[in-house]
Design a protein around this motif. Structure first.
Motif, PDB file in Angstrom:
ATOM      1  N   ALA A 226     -15.986 -76.967 -33.507  1.00 22.74           N
ATOM      2  CA  ALA A 226     -14.873 -76.088 -33.122  1.00 22.74           C
ATOM      3  C   ALA A 226     -14.097 -76.641 -31.927  1.00 22.74           C
ATOM      4  O   ALA A 226     -12.940 -76.256 -31.695  1.00 22.74           O
ATOM      5  CB  ALA A 226     -15.414 -74.693 -32.783  1.00 22.74           C
ATOM      6  N   VAL A 227     -14.700 -77.544 -31.163  1.00 24.28           N
ATOM      7  CA  VAL A 227     -14.051 -78.066 -29.953  1.00 24.28           C
ATOM      8  C   VAL A 227     -12.737 -78.784 -30.256  1.00 24.28           C
ATOM      9  O   VAL A 227     -11.731 -78.561 -29.556  1.00 24.28           O
ATOM     10  CB  VAL A 227     -15.036 -78.988 -29.202  1.00 24.28           C
ATOM     11  CG1 VAL A 227     -14.327 -79.688 -28.043  1.00 24.28           C
ATOM     12  CG2 VAL A 227     -16.216 -78.194 -28.685  1.00 24.28           C
ATOM     13  N   PRO A 228     -12.654 -79.660 -31.275  1.00 23.39           N
ATOM     14  CA  PRO A 228     -11.366 -80.333 -31.530  1.00 23.39           C
ATOM     15  C   PRO A 228     -10.217 -79.370 -31.827  1.00 23.39           C
ATOM     16  O   PRO A 228      -9.066 -79.660 -31.486  1.00 23.39           O
ATOM     17  CB  PRO A 228     -11.680 -81.208 -32.755  1.00 23.39           C
ATOM     18  CG  PRO A 228     -13.147 -81.482 -32.655  1.00 23.39           C
ATOM     19  CD  PRO A 228     -13.721 -80.197 -32.138  1.00 23.39           C
ATOM     20  N   PHE A 229     -10.488 -78.221 -32.462  1.00 26.01           N
ATOM     21  CA  PHE A 229      -9.406 -77.255 -32.735  1.00 26.01           C
ATOM     22  C   PHE A 229      -8.832 -76.710 -31.432  1.00 26.01           C
ATOM     23  O   PHE A 229      -7.614 -76.568 -31.281  1.00 26.01           O
ATOM     24  CB  PHE A 229      -9.939 -76.108 -33.601  1.00 26.01           C
ATOM     25  CG  PHE A 229     -10.258 -76.514 -35.007  1.00 26.01           C
ATOM     26  CD1 PHE A 229      -9.236 -76.752 -35.932  1.00 26.01           C
ATOM     27  CD2 PHE A 229     -11.568 -76.668 -35.433  1.00 26.01           C
ATOM     28  CE1 PHE A 229      -9.530 -77.121 -37.234  1.00 26.01           C
ATOM     29  CE2 PHE A 229     -11.864 -77.037 -36.725  1.00 26.01           C
ATOM     30  CZ  PHE A 229     -10.848 -77.266 -37.638  1.00 26.01           C
ATOM     31  N   ALA A 230      -9.727 -76.393 -30.483  1.00 27.61           N
ATOM     32  CA  ALA A 230      -9.254 -75.883 -29.188  1.00 27.61           C
ATOM     33  C   ALA A 230      -8.449 -76.950 -28.457  1.00 27.61           C
ATOM     34  O   ALA A 230      -7.399 -76.654 -27.844  1.00 27.61           O
ATOM     35  CB  ALA A 230     -10.455 -75.440 -28.347  1.00 27.61           C
ATOM     36  N   LEU A 231      -8.876 -78.198 -28.525  1.00 24.63           N
ATOM     37  CA  LEU A 231      -8.157 -79.284 -27.862  1.00 24.63           C
ATOM     38  C   LEU A 231      -6.767 -79.463 -28.468  1.00 24.63           C
ATOM     39  O   LEU A 231      -5.774 -79.679 -27.741  1.00 24.63           O
ATOM     40  CB  LEU A 231      -8.969 -80.575 -27.983  1.00 24.63           C
ATOM     41  CG  LEU A 231      -8.361 -81.797 -27.310  1.00 24.63           C
ATOM     42  CD1 LEU A 231      -8.264 -81.582 -25.800  1.00 24.63           C
ATOM     43  CD2 LEU A 231      -9.194 -83.046 -27.614  1.00 24.63           C
TER      44      LEU A 231
ATOM     45  N   VAL B 106      -8.760 -87.617 -34.104  1.00 20.92           N
ATOM     46  CA  VAL B 106      -9.536 -88.643 -33.399  1.00 20.92           C
ATOM     47  C   VAL B 106     -10.907 -88.099 -32.986  1.00 20.92           C
ATOM     48  O   VAL B 106     -11.929 -88.782 -33.110  1.00 20.92           O
ATOM     49  CB  VAL B 106      -8.759 -89.162 -32.176  1.00 20.92           C
ATOM     50  CG1 VAL B 106      -9.662 -90.007 -31.278  1.00 20.92           C
ATOM     51  CG2 VAL B 106      -7.560 -89.974 -32.630  1.00 20.92           C
ATOM     52  N   LEU B 107     -10.920 -86.855 -32.502  1.00 18.01           N
ATOM     53  CA  LEU B 107     -12.202 -86.269 -32.109  1.00 18.01           C
ATOM     54  C   LEU B 107     -13.150 -86.157 -33.306  1.00 18.01           C
ATOM     55  O   LEU B 107     -14.337 -86.474 -33.207  1.00 18.01           O
ATOM     56  CB  LEU B 107     -11.991 -84.900 -31.470  1.00 18.01           C
ATOM     57  CG  LEU B 107     -11.749 -84.879 -29.959  1.00 18.01           C
ATOM     58  CD1 LEU B 107     -11.612 -83.455 -29.474  1.00 18.01           C
ATOM     59  CD2 LEU B 107     -12.894 -85.568 -29.228  1.00 18.01           C
ATOM     60  N   PHE B 108     -12.597 -85.696 -34.432  1.00 17.42           N
ATOM     61  CA  PHE B 108     -13.441 -85.619 -35.639  1.00 17.42           C
ATOM     62  C   PHE B 108     -13.916 -87.014 -36.051  1.00 17.42           C
ATOM     63  O   PHE B 108     -15.078 -87.203 -36.458  1.00 17.42           O
ATOM     64  CB  PHE B 108     -12.676 -84.970 -36.790  1.00 17.42           C
ATOM     65  CG  PHE B 108     -12.546 -83.477 -36.671  1.00 17.42           C
ATOM     66  CD1 PHE B 108     -13.644 -82.704 -36.300  1.00 17.42           C
ATOM     67  CD2 PHE B 108     -11.340 -82.826 -36.925  1.00 17.42           C
ATOM     68  CE1 PHE B 108     -13.520 -81.320 -36.195  1.00 17.42           C
ATOM     69  CE2 PHE B 108     -11.226 -81.450 -36.813  1.00 17.42           C
ATOM     70  CZ  PHE B 108     -12.322 -80.704 -36.440  1.00 17.42           C
ATOM     71  N   ALA B 109     -13.023 -88.018 -35.963  1.00 15.31           N
ATOM     72  CA  ALA B 109     -13.402 -89.381 -36.325  1.00 15.31           C
ATOM     73  C   ALA B 109     -14.481 -89.922 -35.385  1.00 15.31           C
ATOM     74  O   ALA B 109     -15.425 -90.599 -35.822  1.00 15.31           O
ATOM     75  CB  ALA B 109     -12.174 -90.286 -36.294  1.00 15.31           C
ATOM     76  N   VAL B 110     -14.335 -89.630 -34.084  1.00 13.07           N
ATOM     77  CA  VAL B 110     -15.338 -90.078 -33.116  1.00 13.07           C
ATOM     78  C   VAL B 110     -16.679 -89.402 -33.393  1.00 13.07           C
ATOM     79  O   VAL B 110     -17.744 -90.045 -33.343  1.00 13.07           O
ATOM     80  CB  VAL B 110     -14.861 -89.797 -31.675  1.00 13.07           C
ATOM     81  CG1 VAL B 110     -16.007 -89.995 -30.691  1.00 13.07           C
ATOM     82  CG2 VAL B 110     -13.706 -90.715 -31.319  1.00 13.07           C
ATOM     83  N   LEU B 111     -16.643 -88.090 -33.685  1.00 14.38           N
ATOM     84  CA  LEU B 111     -17.881 -87.379 -34.017  1.00 14.38           C
ATOM     85  C   LEU B 111     -18.542 -87.973 -35.262  1.00 14.38           C
ATOM     86  O   LEU B 111     -19.759 -88.166 -35.313  1.00 14.38           O
ATOM     87  CB  LEU B 111     -17.603 -85.889 -34.226  1.00 14.38           C
ATOM     88  CG  LEU B 111     -17.283 -85.062 -32.977  1.00 14.38           C
ATOM     89  CD1 LEU B 111     -16.873 -83.649 -33.363  1.00 14.38           C
ATOM     90  CD2 LEU B 111     -18.487 -85.032 -32.046  1.00 14.38           C
TER      91      LEU B 111
END
Length: 584
Positions: A34-39, A279-284
């Protein structure tokens, strides 16, 4: 990884705990994703005075998400780690129970130290697979699948490039995993060899010290340890290369996709917040894949250990109870051999017993005499059904020993070996070995009848005194009397006695002989004779040679015949001076 599949049934026993761990894992992964959505919302909303309240709200929500992630991760780790400990405890119990069920022929070939290594080191390797490794594997698998799905939803075009790179990463993972499994198994084998040597040498430490062999033994163990280290280092090198390749490929793909995404932002095809989310999802996903590569190598090592344990569990005991065991009649103590032949597995063409037939009546005292290798000890082994005869039958109380439950058979037999087994523990525990429910009074009475009560009460804590592994603090005569007390407490109708008074001093021999007379009274007794006193007290003497009974009778009768027994008596039973005189 197929070697790990049979172990799943152990985890299935504790499915409620596994479900709780799965729930905690789901919560932790969902909160992280859920963190990438908030970002994205913060970036797309912009940073201005008007959006200050919204930014505060986003950070409060992210703080709450972090707390949820922390609590869920802690719960997941605890549940999975304790599940791994529980599974390995059950596995160790089952492996030990299986080892105790295997027949004597297996232990003729096996090395005890190697078996202990499998019971400890190999199961510890598996524990990591079911504990921390399983926890990391599940977490990273969830994160990889979830972040990949959300990454595709965010930007299908960029995701296609990332997924293409994943296929390049997966191929070396599979190949390297097989190499790691082989190398790890080799490392476990070399460690087992080192453990076996250490167990063997430390078990005979007095002999080692007496012959001044400390330095050679140390060098040999050092070579074994160094070999185990080299094997483990090779396995670790393959793991390190695997991790380096997986992580570099994963993050290079992320950097390349980020470069393409930056151009899409400049062209107005996507927002900066959406790119940040992607990018956050890709990094995860890349991080999870990199962790999975490490987990894969650890699981491959655990599969090697599981394969070694599976081989051990696959060994079928040859001495087992029949499906419908015969019921033994009330105990009498009759023993009969009918045309019995037997050869050990190590020398199948050499018959230790050759068509031997003999009947021993209840309560009869029979001495077995003969040169080394005549088959005396083998007769004891067949009566207790540690081995099955290759031809003929062995009967106890009129029933073929192959048709009864071995435990029921052995309950009727007590043995006092020449080198008695004394276990680390108290005196009382050693006497009551096999009968842990025996009362303190019964233990003391057995010791009194075995002429052991006197020296036991002189010990610092009497029957509660810890006597060390293998009875290291006791003399030979004291260990013999404890073994006799153990046989008296068992109160079996058949006694197998490998008389061991020949190595004792005169005082100890007199005490042990008196104890033996006590335990033999009223029982069917077979004695491998080493002393003239025992031979003379026997109702019958069986003289064996080449696996056959060549003479039988009383001492006086056999001496008068002037055959093999008469020659053995001059050499073995009579004083040396008389033997020399007869030889002159």
């Amino acid at each position: 990884m197929r070697a790990l599949v049979p172990l799943v049934r152990y985890g299935r026993r504790y499915w409620p705990r596994a479900l709780c761990a799965l729930a905690a894992l789901t919560v932790s992964s969902a909160a992280t994703l859920a963190v990438p959505f908030a970002l994205r919302r913060m970036i797309d909303s912009g940073f201005s005075k008007d959006s200050g309240g919204a930014i505060d709200a986003y950070f409060v929500v992210m703080g709450a998400v972090v707390i949820v992630i922390a609590l869920a991760a802690a719960a997941r780790y605890y549940l999975v780690a304790t599940l791994g400990e529980r599974v390995v405890a059950d596995l160790r119990r089952d492996v030990y129970a299986h080892l105790t069920s295997l027949d004597a022929a297996f232990y003729d070939r096996a090395r005890t130290g190697e078996l202990v290594s499998r019971l400890t080191a190999d199961t510890t390797q598996i524990k990591s697979a079911f504990g921390a490794t399983a926890s990391l594997a599940l977490r990273n698998l969830f994160m990889f699948v979830g972040s990949t799905a959300l990454m595709i939803a965010t930007s299908p075009k960029l995701s296609a490039l990332v997924l293409a790179a994943i296929q390049l990463i997966a191929a070396p993972l599979i190949v390297a995993g097989r190499i790691v499994r082989r190398r790890s198994r080799h490392a476990q084998d070399t460690l087992a060899d080192a453990t076996a040597f250490a167990s063997e040498s430390l078990g005979a430490v007095r002999t080692m010290q007496a012959f001044g062999a400390e330095a050679p033994s140390g060098r040999r163990f050092a070579r074994a340890v160094e070999s185990a280290y080299s094997a483990a280092r090779e396995a670790s090198a393959v793991r390190a290369i695997l991790i380096a390749v997986a992580v570099s490929l994963a993050f290079c793909s992320v950097v390349f996709v980020l470069w393409l995404g930056a151009h899409d932002v400049l062209a107005g095809r996507m927002t900066g917040g959406l790119l940040s989310q992607f990018v956050l999802f890709a990094v995860l996903a890349a991080t999870s894949l990199g962790e999975l590569s490490q987990v894969w190598s650890e699981a491959a090592a655990a599969a090697g250990a599981a394969g070694r344990i599976a081989e051990l569990l696959a060994v079928e005991p040859r001495i087992v109870a029949p499906k419908a065991p015969a019921v033994l009649p009330p105990p009498l103590g009759a023993v009969r051999f009918e045309d019995v032949s037997f050869a050990y597995d190590g020398a199948p063409d050499t018959r230790v017993l050759d068509r031997l037939s003999v009947s021993i009546a209840p309560g009869e005292r029979v001495a077995l005499v003969g040169p080394s290798g005549a088959g005396k000890s083998t007769i004891f082994q067949l009566i207790m059904r540690f081995y099955d005869c290759t031809e003929g039958r062995v009967l106890v109380d009129g029933v073929d020993v192959k048709s009864v439950d071995p435990q029921a058979l052995r309950a009727r037999i007590a043995s006092v070996p020449q080198d008695p087994s004394i276990f680390g523990g108290s005196v009382a525990e050693n006497i009551a070995y096999g009968r842990p429910e025996a009362s303190a009074q019964a233990i003391a009475e057995a010791a009194r009848r075995a002429a052991a009560d006197g020296f036991v009460r002189d010990l610092p804590e009497a029957y509660d005194t810890e006597i060390g592994e293998r009875g290291a603090t006791l003399s030979g005569g004291q260990k013999q009397r404890l073994a006799i007390a153990r046989a008296i407490l068992k109160d079996a109708p058949i006694l197998l006695l490998d008389e061991a008074t020949s190595a004792l001093d005169a005082h100890s021999e007199a005490l042990v002989q008196a104890a033996l007379d006590e335990v033999m009274a009223g029982r069917t007794t077979l004695v491998i004779a080493h002393r003239l006193a025992t031979v003379q007290k026997a109702d019958r003497i069986l003289v064996l040679e080449g696996g056959r009974i060549v003479e039988q009778g009383t001492h006086a009768d056999l001496v008068a015949r002037g055959g093999l027994y008469a020659r053995l008596a001059r050499l073995q039973f009579e004083p040396a001076a008389a033997a020399l005189k007869a030889g002159a």
